[in-house]
Enzyme design. Structure first.
Site, short mmCIF file in Angstrom:
data_model
loop_
_atom_site.label_atom_id
_atom_site.label_comp_id
_atom_site.label_asym_id
_atom_site.label_seq_id
_atom_site.Cartn_x
_atom_site.Cartn_y
_atom_site.Cartn_z
N ARG A 135 0.82 -1.23 0.00
CA ARG A 135 0.00 0.00 0.00
C ARG A 135 0.85 1.28 0.00
NH1 ARG A 135 -2.88 -3.89 -0.42
NH2 ARG A 135 -4.95 -4.12 0.49
N CYS A 142 -10.60 -0.59 3.48
CA CYS A 142 -9.98 -0.64 4.81
C CYS A 142 -9.48 0.74 5.21
CB CYS A 142 -8.83 -1.65 4.82
SG CYS A 142 -9.42 -3.35 4.83
N1 EPU Z 1 -10.94 -10.54 10.84
C1 EPU Z 1 -11.70 -10.60 11.97
N2 EPU Z 1 -12.69 -9.66 12.11
C2 EPU Z 1 -12.95 -8.71 11.21
C3 EPU Z 1 -12.16 -8.67 10.05
C4 EPU Z 1 -11.16 -9.60 9.88
O1 EPU Z 1 -11.49 -11.42 12.83
O2 EPU Z 1 -13.85 -7.91 11.42
C5 EPU Z 1 -9.91 -11.56 10.66
C6 EPU Z 1 -10.26 -12.50 9.50
O3 EPU Z 1 -11.07 -13.55 9.94
C7 EPU Z 1 -8.89 -12.95 9.04
C8 EPU Z 1 -7.99 -11.74 9.32
O4 EPU Z 1 -8.70 -10.94 10.26
O5 EPU Z 1 -8.44 -14.03 9.80
C9 EPU Z 1 -7.69 -10.95 8.07
O6 EPU Z 1 -8.90 -10.49 7.50
P1 EPU Z 1 -9.15 -10.40 5.92
O7 EPU Z 1 -8.82 -11.72 5.30
O8 EPU Z 1 -10.50 -9.82 5.71
O9 EPU Z 1 -8.05 -9.46 5.41
P2 EPU Z 1 -7.60 -8.04 5.89
O10 EPU Z 1 -6.18 -8.15 6.31
O11 EPU Z 1 -8.54 -7.46 6.90
C10 EPU Z 1 -6.71 -7.32 3.57
C11 EPU Z 1 -6.70 -6.02 2.84
C12 EPU Z 1 -7.99 -5.84 2.06
C13 EPU Z 1 -8.14 -7.00 1.08
C14 EPU Z 1 -8.16 -8.30 1.89
C15 EPU Z 1 -8.19 -9.53 1.00
C16 EPU Z 1 -5.46 -4.37 4.13
C17 EPU Z 1 -5.53 -3.26 5.11
N3 EPU Z 1 -6.62 -4.94 3.80
O12 EPU Z 1 -7.74 -7.23 4.55
O13 EPU Z 1 -7.86 -4.65 1.30
O14 EPU Z 1 -9.34 -6.88 0.34
O15 EPU Z 1 -6.94 -8.39 2.67
O16 EPU Z 1 -6.94 -9.73 0.41
O17 EPU Z 1 -4.38 -4.71 3.65
C18 EPU Z 1 -8.25 -2.30 1.24
O18 EPU Z 1 -7.06 -2.19 0.97
O19 EPU Z 1 -8.99 -1.32 1.35
C19 EPU Z 1 -8.77 -3.64 1.49
C20 EPU Z 1 -10.03 -3.83 1.82
#
Ligand code: EPU
Length: 302
Positions: free
Chosen positions: A177, A226
């Site tokens: 990012r 995010c």
């Molecule tokens: N989780 C929770 N509760 C929540 C959200 C997430 O427990 O409310 C847990 C999930 O169960 C999982 C872990 O946290 O074990 C990671 O969650 P997720 O797979 O949704 O990925 P993320 O790290 O929250 C990142 C990117 C997203 C992208 C997704 C999928 C960042 C900040 N976010 O989210 O990108 O869509 O992976 O690859 O890097 C964005 O950049 O705006 C964005 C949404």
């Protein structure tokens, strides 16, 4: 901010700028938040240095807007005008494994167009809202894919030198990012070099990513994706969730019930509400986990 000087308005017209006066950024940003200002739509890349010169010499501050999908803009009358690229037709041209894409092109549409030409690699980006220019600047990524992996060349307006330059992919650093572009650089176009893949295989990848996204993110609601970057080795969403903050709100700015790193505008949230919610959640995470969460969303304070 309003541009009222008739000479300036006439020169802008000559430079191919379409002006929408007193545009509401509430109607443009995906968060549905933001004040009003003049919106300058640029129909010609080559005239950007002259447009900038004109604004600067008349003391008119400005900002460059992409698609508005990752942006939180201040309320009320804004103290700068906003420039945005108009979308050319066609905005995506494909030759062999190279897609030449205008920065104003929609990212999702670009992924689909490339797929139709049997060019894959970007399946994970399918549901990421916004323009290709915005995705480039932030090195947008999802499901293990980052747009920077495929960049061969970028045409960019350099705010510092006030010139248009073409950079090779290896002259740009793409990190999580983050890119080496300066804040006042404006993406104009990109050449992506993509791996050949059968359309059906790409479609399958796209379907899987779409399903994952639908299951975990609040897609129908107004958000900027995010809000925070994930700190190394940790998940901002998980930490905010563990603190029991889903549904926590300031005015109509609310932590999503579906994904805790998405903050939604559940009605008529103001930038003030959203900024207060961001500050409050940041402080709670800092106290509980010791991580100082960094914004992923870009904030334009007035
Ligand atoms: N989780 C929770 N509760 C929540 C959200 C997430 O427990 O409310 C847990 C999930 O169960 C999982 C872990 O946290 O074990 C990671 O969650 P997720 O797979 O949704 O990925 P993320 O790290 O929250 C990142 C990117 C997203 C992208 C997704 C999928 C960042 C900040 N976010 O989210 O990108 O869509 O992976 O690859 O890097 C964005 O950049 O705006 C964005 C949404």
């Amino acid at each position: 901010m309003r541009i009222e000087d008739k000479k300036v308005l006439a020169t802008l017209r000559d430079l191919g700028v379409e002006l929408k006066s007193a545009a509401s950024l509430t109607d443009i940003t995906y968060l549905g938040i933001g004040g009003t200002t003049d919106l300058l739509r640029l129909t010609r890349h080559e005239s950007i240095p002259e447009v900038v010169k004109l604004l600067e010499s008349n003391g008119i501050p400005f900002k460059f807007l992409g698609g508005g999908s990752n942006l939180l803009v201040a309320d009320n009358v804004l103290p700068w005008v906003v420039m945005q690229l108009a979308q050319p037709d066609p905005d995506v041209v494909i030759e062999g494994n190279i897609a030449t894409v205008d920065a104003a092109a929609d990212l999702g549409r670009t992924v689909t167009m490339c797929a139709k030409h049997d060019l894959g690699g970007m399946e994970g980006l399918i549901g990421v809202p916004g323009t290709v220019g915005g995705a480039l600047r932030m090195n947008a990524g999802a499901y293990g894919i980052q747009i920077g992996n495929y960049v061969r060349e970028v045409k960019v307006y350099r705010g510092g030198a006030r010139i248009i330059e073409t950079l090779k992919g290896d002259q740009i650093s793409f990190e999580y990012r983050h890119t080496s572009f300066a804040p006042d650089d404006m993406m104009l176009a990109v050449k992506l070099e993509l791996p050949s893949k059968p359309f059906r295989e790409i479609l399958q990848g796209i379907r899987i990513c779409n399903e994952k996204r639908r299951a975990s993110q609040p897609l129908g609601q107004k958000s900027a994706g995010c809000i925070f970057k994930n700190p190394p080795g940790a998940s901002a969403g998980r930490m905010i969730d563990e603190l029991g903050l889903k549904g926590f709100s300031v005015g109509d700015a609310r932590v999503s019930d579906r994904h805790a790193n998405f903050f939604v505008n559940a009605g008529k949230a103001s930038a003030r509400d959203m900024l207060a919610l961001i500050a409050d959640v940041r402080e709670r995470v800092q106290k509980a986990y010791g991580f100082e969460l960094e914004n992923e969303v870009v904030v334009w304070n007035a």
